[in-house]
Design an enzyme around this catalytic site. Structure first.
Site, PDB file in Angstrom:
ATOM      1  CD  GLU A   1      -2.895  -1.307   2.151  1.00  0.00           C
ATOM      2  OE1 GLU A   1      -2.235  -1.903   3.021  1.00  0.00           O
ATOM      3  OE2 GLU A   1      -4.111  -1.088   2.219  1.00  0.00           O
TER       4      GLU A   1
ATOM      5  CG  ASP B   1     -12.622   4.461 -20.852  1.00  0.00           C
ATOM      6  OD1 ASP B   1     -11.714   3.730 -21.288  1.00  0.00           O
ATOM      7  OD2 ASP B   1     -13.548   4.049 -20.136  1.00  0.00           O
TER       8      ASP B   1
ATOM      9  NE  ARG C   1     -10.012  -9.476 -17.109  1.00  0.00           N
ATOM     10  CZ  ARG C   1     -10.711  -9.650 -18.232  1.00  0.00           C
ATOM     11  NH1 ARG C   1     -10.382 -10.593 -19.076  1.00  0.00           N
ATOM     12  NH2 ARG C   1     -11.731  -8.881 -18.508  1.00  0.00           N
TER      13      ARG C   1
END
Ligand code: DSN
Length: 419
Positions: free
Chosen positions: A57, A201, A236
């Site tokens: 993180e 996008d 992905r």
């Protein structure tokens, strides 16, 4: 890698069998879903690596967990390669996939209830551009532009009028079923006129942009989002690129705004894919995707198929099957039985519902990756025509399926198993 594979075989034959079956299926069928591809074995190796073990993180040099000696350089490489490939000032490679990536843009710039403008889903837009069933359509005030009725091209006049009237804070360009080039400069002008953030996008066309086969929005957009697994041919995942002035807001929105630890195995695989996309042969692949789509479109038009917008400029073809007397879903299922995989899809102004629409959507990234060219596109159009003309004809289906398997054996696809 062999040792991982052997371990899987030993510990879980059920899952192993299913993966092997899928590897054979992907080898022996014509895969035309325009958002899918075949990644390289190098990308597969990184995706399946032990980087999945690590929590990280934060961002490179500012993590909340120790032991980042090798993770930071992995993420640094991915970020640098993304910036270099697309000419972006800033890149964040942590979004888990396209929808969370787009949500990060909302979190960075909007408050709940603010107005967003995107292309309507039935016109080819994406759920996350403000469509009603998406969180983005429920938590924000969404206004939607579409395509023109006469030519099915983006209605830039409607888009501008709507922006002037509704004053959105965020304007999206891009979508999932747009067969034509998008003029990003017009969106940028309109966004400037109304003081909106302009987000492009490019999930579907990122590989074409990287390979120089579609104009890039990076010079004119505030933010560019993309998945990494479509034409870009990575794992992905997703990335968001932006101008330096927005870097802090975007980073803070991705983490800690929306996500926890990045998927480091995916980050590594994105880095590998971006390196591949920077090689000269990737530009050949990107241009061949478009050449193949144009050849397939021409062969379909010759056979009386009604293509939305009359053709394609990119990797994608949308067909309205109304004139063929068959709906999208039964056509897609009949094609799948014969070894041609695509998806049923609404077409602009479709009187039918998304789960049983009038059209089918197809594209050429996967067949291009396996080396197919214009002559094979003509064969595919012939097979599609035969099946769609007689969707219930089992003998025809078996015959076509056999011919397809034979063709596929001559075009091996990375990572698959030739049956
Ligand atoms: N599911 C993707 C596609 O197929 O276009 C979009 O999110």
């Amino acid at each position: 890698m062999d040792s991982y594979w052997k371990a899987l075989e030993a510990s879980d034959p059920d899952i192993t069998d299913l993966i092997v079956s899928e590897a054979k299926r992907e080898a022996s069928t014509i895969r035309l879903i325009p958002s899918e591809n075949y990644v390289s074995e190098a990308v597969l190796a990184a995706t399946g690596s032990l980087l999945t073990n690590k929590y990280s993180e934060g961002y490179s040099g500012r993590r909340y967990y120790e032991g980042q000696q090798f993770i930071d350089p992995v993420e640094d490489l991915a970020v640098r390669r993304a910036k270099d490939l697309f000419g972006a000032e800033h890149a964040n490679v942590q979004p888990y996939s396209g929808s969370p990536c787009n949500l990060a843009v909302y979190l960075a710039f909007l408050d709940p209830g603010d107005t967003v403008m995107g292309m309507a889903l039935p016109s080819g837009g994406h759920l996350t551009h403000g469509w009603s069933v998406s969180a983005t359509g429920r938590w924000f005030r969404a206004v939607q532009y579409g395509v023109r009725k006469d030519n099915h091209l983006i209605d830039y006049d409607e888009m501008r009028d709507l922006a002037l009237k509704e004053k959105p804070k965020l304007i999206w360009a891009g979508g999932t079923a747009i067969p034509r080039q998008i003029d990003f400069a017009i969106f940028a002008e309109v966004a400037k006129e109304v003081g909106a953030i302009f987000a492009a996008d490019i999930a579907h066309i990122a590989g074409l942009v990287a390979g120089g086969a579609h104009p890039s929005p990076v010079p004119v957009a505030d933010v560019v989002t993309t998945t990494t697994h479509k034409t870009l041919r990575g794992p992905r995942g997703a990335m968001v690129m932006c101008r330096t002035e927005h870097a802090k807001a975007i980073n803070f929105a991705v983490f800690p705004g929306l996500q926890g630890g990045p998927h480091n195995h995916t980050t590594a695989a994105i880095a590998v894919a971006l390196k591949e996309a920077a090689q000269p042969d990737f530009a050949d692949y990107a241009h061949q995707i478009v050449a193949n789509a144009k050849a397939l479109a021409a062969a379909l038009l010759e056979r009386g198929f009604d293509l939305v917008s009359g053709g394609t400029d990119n990797h994608l073809i949308l067909i309205d099957l109304t004139n063929k007397g068959v709906f999208g879903k039964p056509a897609a299922k009949a094609l799948d039985r014969a070894g041609i995989e695509l998806n049923y899809n609404t077409v602009p102004f479709d009187p039918r519902k998304p789960f049983d629409p009038s059209g089918i959507r197809l594209g050429t990234p996967s067949v291009t990756t396996r080396g197919m060219k214009e002559p094979e596109m003509v064969k595919i159009a012939e097979w599609m025509d035969k099946i769609i003309s007689a969707p219930e004809d089992d003998d025809m289906s078996k015959k076509v399926s056999g011919e397809i398997s034979e063709l596929c054996r001559s075009f091996p696809a990375p990572g698959t198993i030739n049956a």
